[in-house]
Each structure stands twice: as C-alpha cells, then as structure tokens.
Design a protein around this motif. Structure first.
Motif, PDB file in Angstrom:
ATOM      1  N   SER A  81       1.649  -3.888  -1.865  1.00  0.00           N
ATOM      2  CA  SER A  81       2.298  -2.752  -1.208  1.00  0.00           C
ATOM      3  C   SER A  81       3.799  -2.944  -0.998  1.00  0.00           C
ATOM      4  CB  SER A  81       1.614  -2.464   0.133  1.00  0.00           C
ATOM      5  OG  SER A  81       0.286  -2.044  -0.075  1.00  0.00           O
ATOM      6  N   ASN A  82       4.226  -4.163  -0.696  1.00  0.00           N
ATOM      7  CA  ASN A  82       5.649  -4.365  -0.375  1.00  0.00           C
ATOM      8  C   ASN A  82       6.537  -4.588  -1.602  1.00  0.00           C
ATOM      9  OD1 ASN A  82       4.585  -6.945  -0.890  1.00  0.00           O
ATOM     10  ND2 ASN A  82       6.134  -7.931   0.366  1.00  0.00           N
ATOM     11  N   VAL A  84       5.497  -3.261  -5.026  1.00  0.00           N
ATOM     12  CA  VAL A  84       4.840  -2.577  -6.135  1.00  0.00           C
ATOM     13  C   VAL A  84       5.842  -2.008  -7.143  1.00  0.00           C
ATOM     14  CG1 VAL A  84       4.580  -0.358  -4.949  1.00  0.00           C
ATOM     15  CG2 VAL A  84       2.950  -1.025  -6.717  1.00  0.00           C
ATOM     16  N   ILE A  97      -2.679  -2.461  -3.533  1.00  0.00           N
ATOM     17  CA  ILE A  97      -1.920  -1.727  -2.509  1.00  0.00           C
ATOM     18  C   ILE A  97      -2.760  -1.450  -1.268  1.00  0.00           C
ATOM     19  CG2 ILE A  97      -0.226  -0.735  -4.096  1.00  0.00           C
ATOM     20  CD1 ILE A  97      -1.986   1.808  -4.115  1.00  0.00           C
ATOM     21  N   THR A  99      -2.560  -2.534   1.848  1.00  0.00           N
ATOM     22  CA  THR A  99      -1.825  -2.262   3.079  1.00  0.00           C
ATOM     23  C   THR A  99      -1.365  -0.814   3.159  1.00  0.00           C
ATOM     24  OG1 THR A  99      -1.119  -4.552   3.236  1.00  0.00           O
ATOM     25  CG2 THR A  99       0.162  -2.947   4.478  1.00  0.00           C
ATOM     26  N   ASP A 100      -0.910  -0.265   2.001  1.00  0.00           N
ATOM     27  CA  ASP A 100      -0.482   1.122   1.995  1.00  0.00           C
ATOM     28  C   ASP A 100      -1.646   2.079   2.201  1.00  0.00           C
ATOM     29  OD1 ASP A 100       2.174   0.516   1.695  1.00  0.00           O
ATOM     30  OD2 ASP A 100       2.287   1.032  -0.428  1.00  0.00           O
TER      31      ASP A 100
END
Length: 106
Positions: A81-82, A84, A97, A99-100
């Motif tokens: 997520s941080n 991508v 992803i 966390t997103d």
C-alpha cells in the motif's frame, strides 16, 4: 513458488540475497512437485519514492535474469500500500494492498 529476495539487505528481513537467486531457483526447479513462478520482496520501508523505485528496479533486473533461465517465470510480486506506485512503475505483476483495503493493523 516465489523466491523471497532481501533486496534492501535488512538484517531483520528474511529472503535470499540477490546473488543467491540462481542457486535457489535451480534447486526449486529440480523439485518434482514445485513450480518456480518468480520473485517477491518487501524492501526497506521508506517514504522516498526514488529510493522505493531503486529497490524495485534492482529486483526487476533480478527477475529479468531469472526469466532468461526459466521461461515459465511470470510473477514479480513487489509493492504494498505505501509503495505501490513505484512497484508498478518498475514492472510489478502482483501487488499487496491489504492496508489500503482493510486499514492499518492494531
């Protein structure tokens, strides 16, 4: 099987070093019930997009070399997520992803 590569050489992270990929790939390829599919990595966490891209481009180079030896290799799993955007720019075929989608872990 995806070979995990410690692309940022962090002592706290698992994975082989880039110079060990071929030896491990050779072993996996000889295992009757395993199929070598590619590489994966979780590089050092950084907010610097240039550094993110640098790590991912290094893994892309390793992937290209592996694919030249094993044409069935088709998966390059990098990017979360941080980071991508940098991962996709460097050629990732699989991103993670969570966390997103689910939010940060508690």
């Amino acid at each position: 099987v995806l070979i995990q590569v410690n692309i940022s050489f962090e002592p706290a992270k698992s994975g082989c070093h880039p110079n060990e990929i071929t030896e491990l790939a050779d072993f996996i390829n000889q295992c009757e019930h395993l199929t070598l599919r590619g590489l994966m990595a979780i590089p050092a966490k950084t907010a610097d997009p240039q550094l993110q891209l640098q790590y991912f481009e290094q893994l892309q180079t390793c992937f290209d070399k592996l694919q030249a030896l094993y044409p069935q290799v088709d998966t390059l799993s990098m990017g979360m997520s941080n980071d991508v955007e940098a991962a996709i720019a460097a050629g990732s075929t699989m991103v993670r992803i969570g966390t997103d989608i689910f939010g940060t872990r508690t």
